[in-house]
Design an enzyme around this catalytic site. Structure first.
Site, PDB file in Angstrom:
ATOM      1  NE  ARG A 318      -4.041   0.062   1.761  1.00 24.90           N
ATOM      2  CZ  ARG A 318      -4.002   1.248   2.351  1.00 24.90           C
ATOM      3  NH1 ARG A 318      -3.151   1.465   3.333  1.00 24.90           N
ATOM      4  NH2 ARG A 318      -4.800   2.199   1.977  1.00 24.90           N
ATOM      5  CB  CYS A 350      16.663  -3.890  -5.942  1.00 25.64           C
ATOM      6  SG  CYS A 350      17.506  -5.171  -5.017  1.00 25.64           S
ATOM      7  CD  GLU A 351      10.424  -1.275  -7.428  1.00 28.91           C
ATOM      8  OE1 GLU A 351       9.702  -0.289  -7.630  1.00 28.91           O
ATOM      9  OE2 GLU A 351      10.349  -2.335  -8.057  1.00 28.91           O
TER      10      GLU A 351
END
Ligand code: PLP
Length: 428
Positions: A318, A350-351
């Site tokens: 969310r 990894c973001e």
């Protein structure tokens, strides 16, 4: 301001955060982290509160499974007498498996497949909420093929703005849901004419996390108008499905009380002599659940300290998806609050979208500390994925001092087992 979990079922006994009467560090020691934790008392309280508010109305509460479709959660609602609102064949199977009677299940959704419709007809559910005229044709044909009569309601798009997040607003004319309100009469006439269909009435669901009853008043008013139009044209309208959408507190919002919502229902459609169906999801489970994670690292960020925890956006989507706010609290709360600091709380994925919170006031966390994310009972675990090959988190249900693992922790091997390498790969 520091966060607090907006639920009496997750509160501190002394310094220690508990689920009902069970210290959360004890659960973490047994099941590992991260994990979802649901309170049976919380589920029960919200259900009873809605039921009490609807007293005197001919109401069936069909819990919207998509908010949280764990079998134990559905079974808890089944025992309280709930029906179910399902939006896929998979959810229909889950509802039946958890003991919801078929006669209390409604099936919504814009894209039901032929197989899903056939399953609904075989199962003898209460009604299919049809969202287009093309779907009416398909349901009629499937019912004729199966030699049954399909009870259908038409989901109408009332063109009302629910004033909620754009991605969870479903009742504006540009949204993909339902039959345009201007087409109500011709669509209903078509349903009445088609073989093997029994039109029961109308349905709508205008969006989720509504914090104000005004959009309900507008939408239900429009629905009542359509009932009068249909009846004037000689059609029978026995049932109205009013959808879900009542909001909850994540941070400091004041959502409508169930009593205020019920008052709007009485005022707009209460006098029509229709059976009423309600499809609450978030308002029944949202604050009956939390996500518990462990701090892996604390590092100096460019601006402020960053706590890296072992839950990520694959567990709780969310914040990344809707910029949602979830309270974050320590499992052990130090007595002195003056040395709390502002920290970012992030997951290992990894973001950069894998960020739960920016500049949140927390005690100076250290590796190994546990934290809990509030209001994670709805649209939490059900939206989890295995992104980064992180198996979805297990789920636990608590009642008093007891708990049970209601969804086991999966392993990377479980994920790998479902895949295969073609034997011709590399042999060309
Ligand atoms: C999502 C949904 C619900 C439940 O919405 P909440 O905001 O969780 O109460 C009810 N009905 C339909 C058709 C839905 O798609």
């Amino acid at each position: 301001m520091t966060d607090r979990v907006p639920s009496p079922d997750f509160s501190y006994a002394g310094e220690t955060l508990c689920a009902e009467r069970l210290p959360l560090p004890d659960v973490a020691a047994e099941v590992g982290t991260p994990f979802y934790c649901y309170s049976l008392a919380g589920l029960t309280r919200s259900y009873r509160a809605l039921e009490a508010a609807l007293t005197g109305l001919p109401a069936t509460v069909c819990y919207a499974l998509k908010a949280n479709s764990n079998q134990a959660v559905i079974a808890a609602f089944a025992q309280l007498g709930a029906g179910a609102d399902v939006v896929s064949g998979g959810e229909l199977r889950r509802a039946l498996a958890a003991g919801i009677p078929a006669g209390r299940i409604v099936f919504s959704g814009v894209g039901k497949t032929r197989d899903e419709i056939a399953l609904a007809l075989r199962s003898g559910i209460r009604q299919i909420n049809v969202e287009s005229e093309a779907e009416l044709d398909l349901v009629s044909a499937a019912a004729a093929g199966a030699g049954v009569t399909a009870r259908v309601s038409l989901r109408i798009n009332p063109d009302v703005d629910a004033r909620t997040h754009d991605k969870i607003s479903t009742g504006r004319k540009q949204d993909k849901f339902g039959i345009a309100i201007g087409r109500t009469l011709p669509a209903y006439a078509r349903a009445a004419d088609l073989p093997n269909l029994a039109p029961a009435g109308l349905a709508m669901h205008i969006g989720s996390q509504l914090l104000d009853v005004a959009p309900y008043r507008a939408a239900f008013g429009r629905l009542a108008e359509q009932v009068r139009v249909l009846r004037a044209a000689g059609h029978e309208v026995k049932s109205l499905d009013l959808g879900g959408g009542v909001g909850i507190t994540y941070r400091d919002e004041t959502p409508p009380r169930f009593e205020d919502y019920a008052a709007v229902v009485r005022e707009t459609v209460g006098g029509l002599g229709c059976e009423l169906v309600f499809e609450p999801g978030r308002s029944l489970v949202g604050n009956a659940g939390i996500l518990v994670a462990r701090v892996l690292y604390v590092k100096d960020g460019g601006i402020r300290p960053i706590a890296v925890v072992d839950a990520a956006m694959n567990d709780l989507a969310r914040p990344a998806m809707y910029d949602a706010y979830h309270a974050i609290v320590p499992a052990i709360r130090p007595q002195k609050s003056q040395d709390w600091v502002e920290m970012d709380v992030v997951g290992p994925i990894c973001e950069s979208g894998d960020t739960f919170a920016v500049a949140r006031r927390l005690p100076p966390l250290a590796p190994g500390d546990l934290v809990a994310f509030g209001s994670a009972g709805a649209y939490g675990s059900v939206m989890s994925s295995a992104y980064n090959s992180r198996p979805p988190a297990p789920e636990v249900m608590v009642s008093g001092e007891r708990f049970a693992v209601v969804r086991a922790r999966q392993t990377a091997d479980d994920l790998i087992r479902q895949e295969s390498v073609p034997d011709w790969l590399g042999s060309a």
